[in-house]
Design a protein around this motif. Structure first.
Motif, PDB file in Angstrom:
ATOM      1  N   ASN A 327      38.357  30.842  34.041  1.00 13.27           N
ATOM      2  CA  ASN A 327      38.438  32.230  33.345  1.00 13.27           C
ATOM      3  C   ASN A 327      39.577  32.245  32.193  1.00 13.27           C
ATOM      4  O   ASN A 327      39.152  32.798  31.139  1.00 13.27           O
ATOM      5  CB  ASN A 327      38.690  33.228  34.301  1.00 13.27           C
ATOM      6  N   TYR A 331      38.575  33.121  28.375  1.00  9.74           N
ATOM      7  CA  TYR A 331      38.811  34.214  27.910  1.00  9.74           C
ATOM      8  C   TYR A 331      40.135  34.298  26.940  1.00  9.74           C
ATOM      9  O   TYR A 331      40.655  35.318  26.613  1.00  9.74           O
ATOM     10  CB  TYR A 331      38.605  35.408  28.865  1.00  9.74           C
ATOM     11  N   SER A 380      30.565  36.621  28.178  1.00 10.14           N
ATOM     12  CA  SER A 380      30.490  35.833  29.265  1.00 10.14           C
ATOM     13  C   SER A 380      29.618  34.748  29.322  1.00 10.14           C
ATOM     14  O   SER A 380      29.738  33.644  29.628  1.00 10.14           O
ATOM     15  CB  SER A 380      30.630  36.781  30.506  1.00 10.14           C
ATOM     16  N   THR A 386      29.100  33.649  34.712  1.00 10.79           N
ATOM     17  CA  THR A 386      27.752  34.142  35.747  1.00 10.79           C
ATOM     18  C   THR A 386      27.945  35.251  36.261  1.00 10.79           C
ATOM     19  O   THR A 386      27.366  36.207  36.643  1.00 10.79           O
ATOM     20  CB  THR A 386      27.624  33.355  36.978  1.00 10.79           C
ATOM     21  N   GLY A 387      29.362  36.051  35.895  1.00  8.67           N
ATOM     22  CA  GLY A 387      29.745  37.307  36.687  1.00  8.67           C
ATOM     23  C   GLY A 387      29.954  37.240  38.163  1.00  8.67           C
ATOM     24  O   GLY A 387      30.141  38.294  38.654  1.00  8.67           O
TER      25      GLY A 387
HETATM   26  P1  ADP Z   1      32.443  35.390  34.210  1.00 11.49           P
HETATM   27  O1  ADP Z   1      31.592  34.504  35.041  1.00 11.49           O
HETATM   28  O2  ADP Z   1      31.638  36.522  33.447  1.00 11.49           O
HETATM   29  O3  ADP Z   1      33.435  35.038  33.920  1.00 11.49           O
HETATM   30  P2  ADP Z   1      34.062  36.553  36.596  1.00 11.49           P
HETATM   31  O4  ADP Z   1      33.673  37.244  37.986  1.00 11.49           O
HETATM   32  O5  ADP Z   1      34.684  35.359  36.640  1.00 11.49           O
HETATM   33  O6  ADP Z   1      32.675  36.567  35.778  1.00 11.49           O
HETATM   34  O7  ADP Z   1      35.035  37.752  35.777  1.00 11.49           O
HETATM   35  C1  ADP Z   1      34.322  39.102  35.480  1.00 11.49           C
HETATM   36  C2  ADP Z   1      34.716  39.363  34.038  1.00 11.49           C
HETATM   37  O8  ADP Z   1      36.452  39.507  34.058  1.00 11.49           O
HETATM   38  C3  ADP Z   1      34.545  38.319  32.840  1.00 11.49           C
HETATM   39  O9  ADP Z   1      33.272  38.700  32.506  1.00 11.49           O
HETATM   40  C4  ADP Z   1      35.610  38.770  31.973  1.00 11.49           C
HETATM   41  O10 ADP Z   1      35.096  39.994  31.246  1.00 11.49           O
HETATM   42  C5  ADP Z   1      36.843  39.479  32.819  1.00 11.49           C
HETATM   43  N1  ADP Z   1      37.794  38.380  32.940  1.00 11.49           N
HETATM   44  C6  ADP Z   1      37.943  37.406  33.946  1.00 11.49           C
HETATM   45  N2  ADP Z   1      39.103  36.786  33.719  1.00 11.49           N
HETATM   46  C7  ADP Z   1      39.602  36.926  32.650  1.00 11.49           C
HETATM   47  C8  ADP Z   1      40.864  36.559  32.027  1.00 11.49           C
HETATM   48  N3  ADP Z   1      41.764  35.808  32.291  1.00 11.49           N
HETATM   49  N4  ADP Z   1      40.875  37.251  30.705  1.00 11.49           N
HETATM   50  C9  ADP Z   1      40.421  38.205  30.150  1.00 11.49           C
HETATM   51  N5  ADP Z   1      39.080  38.939  30.754  1.00 11.49           N
HETATM   52  C10 ADP Z   1      38.743  37.949  31.974  1.00 11.49           C
END
Ligand code: ADP
Length: 423
Positions: A327, A331, A380, A386-387
């Protein structure tokens, strides 16, 4: 302190009366030539009068009536004050008993079992729902120790450990119960319990459905993916783009299904029973090396770890840290910095993944671990998300008795920390 401050007005009047009475009797006695006997009579009559009034007071206190005895002097004031106090007490007793009746009426109507226990865990009161849930009997079970009546080991342990911050879920007579205990008064406890069997069944049905659906979908998608790969090798330029798009979406579906199955597997057992001491240095080094390969030098990734000791499942913790690092890479804009580190304090150990990327607005933070919750769905998806990543992290940490702590600021960056409290 002056005389008038020390003694109440009534007592001052009483002293005045005594002085006047004794002087009067002394003068009368002097005139009759029997001054001393008259003084004696004055004092004795004064004492008799007080004893008489004291007797009336005791009688009234034994059986207080609406009207206090008629009296004069200091006794009039004492009776008046006692009468007022008695009236006030009666009023507040009435109010209290009204409140108690209202409380009992409310708790009687509650669908939750409500039991009042004393400091020795003996039942002082219970409502009708307790009869249905625990089989308590009117008249017979008041005064009994609750742990003699509910003999479930988990419940007995919960009661004896006395750590009531988290509720207890346990099985009793084929029902799933959720139980809370609150301390109140002088060493008393209020126990409330409700039947959550239906909720658990629904949860199980939902989990089974997702797990079955994911398993059912896995085979056709794997087959599709295989054929698409064959197609890709034998396709003319004209059709290459749509086939490539189909291939990408199939891979995405495969990933979602794989993660849904993983989540369902993690959910089936809520806590881990057998654990090993994890070689954390090795684990973090492994995830770090993997992330370098994934990142392909798009970011500066640093590692700063010490040898922290955590018990658990190596593969699960590896997945959790790997999801957090993926992640951070996803991001954080190119050129950003990511740090994988560890720390410890008096309460436990931490693994931190810090980035200086997009950051997260405060209103999203509490919802990030929900399945399919994404701040920017398009972003994402485009980044291969995948969320489900953080939902998996939370599930893994829950199973280890650990917590995910998130602190973040938009446009500044985020820190995701896995906190493992000392057991
Ligand atoms: P995804 O597969 O969409 O990354 P996650 O469950 O891992 O799903 O994360 C959920 C959401 O949290 C992401 O869609 C993103 O918007 C936010 N997110 C996760 N980690 C970070 C990060 N390090 N910085 C910014 N936003 C993040």
């Amino acid at each position: 302190m002056s005389f008038s401050d020390k003694f109440s007005a009534a007592l001052q009047r009483e002293i005045m009366f005594l002085v006047v009475w004794v002087l009067f009797m002394l003068t009368l006695g002097a005139m009759l030539g029997v001054a001393l006997p008259m003084m004696f009579v004055a004092l004795v009559s004064y004492i008799v009068w007080h004893l008489y009034n004291l007797n009336r007071l005791i009688k009234w206190l034994n059986k207080p009536s609406k009207n206090t005895p008629e009296a004069i002097g200091v006794w009039d004031e004492a009776f008046f004050k006692l009468h007022n106090q008695h009236k006030r007490q009666k009023k507040s007793r009435k109010k209290l008993s009204k409140m108690l009746k209202r409380f009992q009426k409310t708790t009687k109507a509650l669908p939750y079992a409500t039991i009042v226990l004393n400091a020795n865990n003996e039942i002082e009161w219970f409502n009708p729902a307790s009869k249905t849930l625990f089989g308590l009997r009117n008249g017979l079970d008041v005064g009994q120790r609750i742990d003699n009546l509910i003999r479930q080991p988990e419940f007995i342990k919960y009661l004896s450990v006395k750590e009531f911050d988290t509720p207890l879920e346990f099985m009793h007579q084929h029902k799933n119960l959720l139980l809370n205990i609150t301390r109140y008064g002088q060493g008393q406890y209020l126990l409330s319990a409700r039947d959550i069997t239906q909720r658990i069944l629904l949860d199980e049905m939902r989990r089974d459905f997702i797990s079955n659906a994911s398993h059912e979908l896995r085979t056709p998608i794997t087959v599709m993916s295989g054929y698409i790969e064959i197609l890709q090798n034998n396709i003319d330029e004209e059709n290459r783009f749509p086939v490539e798009k189909i291939h990408q979406q199939t891979l995405r579906m495969e990933k979602i299904i794989k993660e849904l199955i993983e989540l369902a597997k993690l959910e089936t057992s809520t806590s881990i029973t057998s654990t090993e001491e994890i070689d954390m240095k090795h684990l973090l080094q492994e995830v770090y090396t993997e992330s370098l390969a994934l990142d392909q030098s798009a970011h500066e990734i640093n590692i700063n770890i010490s040898d922290i000791r955590v018990n658990g499942r190596y593969e699960e913790i590896r997945t959790a840290v790997s999801n957090l690092l993926t992640n951070a890479i996803r991001y954080t804009p190119k050129g950003g910095t990511i740090i994988l580190s560890t720390s410890s304090d008096d309460t436990g150990n931490y693994i931190h993944v810090k980035d200086n990327g997009a950051g997260i607005a405060i209103q999203h933070i509490s919802r990030l671990t929900e399945r399919f919750y994404r701040i920017d769905e398009g972003r994402s998806r485009e980044k291969g998300g995948t969320g489900l990543g953080l939902a998996i992290v939370k599930q893994i940490l829950d199973r280890h008795g650990a917590q995910l702590q998130i602190s973040s600021q938009p446009d500044v960056g985020s820190v995701f920390s896995c906190y493992f409290p000392y057991k």
